[in-house]
Design a protein around this motif. Structure first.
Motif, short mmCIF file in Angstrom:
data_model
loop_
_atom_site.label_atom_id
_atom_site.label_comp_id
_atom_site.label_asym_id
_atom_site.label_seq_id
_atom_site.Cartn_x
_atom_site.Cartn_y
_atom_site.Cartn_z
N VAL A 68 -5.59 4.92 2.05
CA VAL A 68 -6.71 4.26 1.37
C VAL A 68 -6.30 2.83 0.98
CG1 VAL A 68 -8.17 4.26 -0.68
CG2 VAL A 68 -7.71 6.41 0.54
N GLU A 69 -5.11 2.69 0.42
CA GLU A 69 -4.65 1.37 0.02
C GLU A 69 -4.38 0.49 1.23
OE1 GLU A 69 -1.33 1.85 -2.58
OE2 GLU A 69 -2.52 2.75 -4.20
N SER A 70 -3.92 1.08 2.33
CA SER A 70 -3.71 0.31 3.56
C SER A 70 -5.03 -0.23 4.10
CB SER A 70 -3.02 1.18 4.62
OG SER A 70 -1.70 1.50 4.23
N ARG A 71 -6.07 0.61 4.04
CA ARG A 71 -7.38 0.15 4.49
C ARG A 71 -7.89 -0.98 3.59
NH1 ARG A 71 -8.32 5.77 5.60
NH2 ARG A 71 -9.36 6.03 3.57
N TRP A 72 -7.61 -0.89 2.29
CA TRP A 72 -8.03 -1.95 1.38
C TRP A 72 -7.34 -3.26 1.71
CZ3 TRP A 72 -5.39 -5.07 -2.10
CH2 TRP A 72 -6.19 -5.81 -2.96
N VAL A 73 -6.03 -3.21 1.99
CA VAL A 73 -5.29 -4.42 2.36
C VAL A 73 -5.88 -5.04 3.62
CG1 VAL A 73 -3.08 -5.29 3.23
CG2 VAL A 73 -3.12 -3.78 1.23
N ASN A 74 -6.15 -4.22 4.64
CA ASN A 74 -6.71 -4.74 5.89
C ASN A 74 -8.10 -5.34 5.67
OD1 ASN A 74 -4.45 -3.98 7.42
ND2 ASN A 74 -5.27 -1.94 7.82
N ALA A 75 -8.90 -4.68 4.84
CA ALA A 75 -10.24 -5.19 4.56
C ALA A 75 -10.18 -6.51 3.80
CB ALA A 75 -11.04 -4.16 3.77
N LYS A 76 -9.25 -6.61 2.86
CA LYS A 76 -9.12 -7.84 2.08
C LYS A 76 -8.66 -8.99 2.97
CE LYS A 76 -9.89 -8.08 -1.55
NZ LYS A 76 -11.15 -8.51 -2.22
N PRO A 115 0.84 -1.21 0.00
CA PRO A 115 0.00 0.00 0.00
C PRO A 115 0.86 1.25 0.00
CG PRO A 115 0.03 -1.01 2.18
CD PRO A 115 0.74 -1.96 1.27
N GLN A 124 -11.58 -10.18 4.96
CA GLN A 124 -12.48 -10.96 4.11
C GLN A 124 -11.95 -12.37 3.90
OE1 GLN A 124 -12.58 -9.87 -0.04
NE2 GLN A 124 -14.79 -10.27 -0.19
#
Length: 425
Positions: free
Chosen positions: A371-379, A367, A382
């Motif tokens: 924003v990209e860090s939040r995407w990594v954590n969300a992925k 990331p 999941q």
């Protein structure tokens, strides 16, 4: 309607009659190990939309071989090994057994007939004669879950990415057993690659397969004899790729267990799965549109496996990528859906294929902002749910380095057992 093929059921007693009493006992105790799934039934409908057979640009490259990357070799003294296990000739030219372009069918068959002796995987020798005994000896009561992989590429191309797949498997299944069907890894050099896992008491072995035994009394027996004799068109796609598609079906049919591709990272236990195949894609109604054969979970002698093998032998086409693999299992499941006598589950894409081949690159990138860090954590959150593992689509992802802090970097940190992988910055 598919034609009926007479089939003689696999009989451990008959096959092991010439073996020692110990191996005969192992044959009876090593057959059933799965635990029935609890609450894992997929919501995906078995009524499929028509499985596409069109090749997708960028995904389908019939002549791309496994990426040549540095193997994980530990420079330590070797224990004594069976004399039959050969040392691999590093000078072997893998491309010499890939058909030239622009040959007619007749020309390719003639070329193939001359090249058959160079296909090591087709040979019968002392190692293949010991296949059944070695397999039965390997799978004993100490195996909680039994896994299979295939490796028909040169041993030098079994690299760090593939080794990470092995690490992740044993991280989640420390008491599982992994058998790699491979002549090239059944060697001193292959032993060096697996030694770090063996030193940690994980149960892994590479065993040269006896293809004649695996295909005997199955619909693929005649197909294989024609291939060995050089009388069948292998097609333009490397034969090793299609042999792997068939070997995985035959070994599960004869022994039962779980097959995984070597570019699959295991994230959670498979112990609750039984007789399952994964959807690669679904439509808006949640019905699958394509299945994949990178992960297969089946009991010994399962009727769906027999249908897969029959389809392979009767519709083999060595010129169409995926025809004898992902598209094959899609065709057969579509045909048998709703018929009595089959007991299997189609799992949703999140189970084995949570990211598509065309988006796998994002899993390797670190990331660059919040924003990209939040995407990594969300992925990652999941994936911690219903995902058993991730197919890495090596044909596409081999060009990407695993960057520290990426989804893959984080997953590897959590699922390695030796943890010596060097990340890219």
């Amino acid at each position: 309607m598919m034609r009926k093929v007479s089939h003689k059921m696999f009989d451990h007693q008959q096959l092991c009659r010439a073996r020692t009493p110990i191996l005969s006992a192992i044959a009876f105790t090593a057959t059933i190990f799965f635990v029935y799934a609890n609450g894992i039934i997929s919501t995906i409908s078995l009524q499929s939309s028509s499985a596409s057979t069109k090749e997708i640009s960028g995904e389908l490259h019939s002549r791309i071989t496994e990426r040549q990357i540095m193997s994980t070799v530990i420079k330590e003294p070797l224990r004594s090994m069976q004399e039959e296990i050969k040392e691999v000739d590093r000078s072997e030219n893998q491309s010499s057994v890939i058909p030239p372009f622009s040959l007619s069918v007749e020309e390719r068959i003639e070329w193939f007939r001359k090249k058959v002796p160079e296909f090591e995987i087709l040979k019968s020798d002392n190692l293949t004669k010991e296949f059944l005994g070695r397999v039965l000896e390997f799978f004993n009561n100490e195996c909680d879950v039994r896994f299979f992989m295939t490796w028909i590429s040169p041993v030098e191309s079994f690299g760090r990415r593939e080794f990470l797949a092995l690490e992740s498997l044993f991280k989640v299944h420390p008491h599982g057993c992994l058998l790699i069907l491979s002549r090239d890894l059944d060697s001193i050099q292959g032993y060096r690659i697996l030694k770090p896992l063996l030193d940690r008491t994980f149960k892994v072995a590479a065993i040269t397969p006896d293809l004649s035994f695996l295909f005997k009394n199955t619909p693929a027996e005649t197909w294989f004899e024609e291939i060995k004799s050089g009388n069948k068109d292998p097609g333009e796609i490397p034969l090793a790729q299609n042999l792997s598609n068939l070997i995985r079906l035959a070994v599960l049919y004869k022994f039962g267990g779980i097959y995984l591709d070597t570019d699959f990272i295991v994230l959670k236990s498979f112990a609750d799965l039984r007789n399952a195949i994964g959807a690669q894609s679904i439509d808006v109604s949640k019905s699958w549109t394509r299945l994949n054969n990178a992960v297969l979970v089946f009991d010994m002698n399962h009727p769906l496996l027999l249908k897969f093998i029959e389809e392979f032998a009767s519709t083999f086409d060595g010129n169409k990528w995926g025809h004898n693999g992902p598209y094959l299992v899609s065709r057969v499941v579509q045909k048998v859906a709703g018929r009595p006598g089959y007991n299997f589950t189609v799992l949703p894409p999140m189970a084995f294929y949570p990211v598509g081949w065309n988006r796998i690159g994002g899993f390797f990138k670190k990331p660059e902002n919040k924003v990209e860090s939040r995407w990594v954590n969300a992925k990652l959150l999941q994936l911690s749910g219903e995902t058993y593992g991730i197919h890495l689509w090596n044909r596409q992802s081999s060009k990407f380095s695993i960057e520290e802090g990426s989804v893959m970097g984080r997953l590897i940190s959590d699922h390695c057992v030796i943890c010596e992988y060097k990340y890219s910055s």
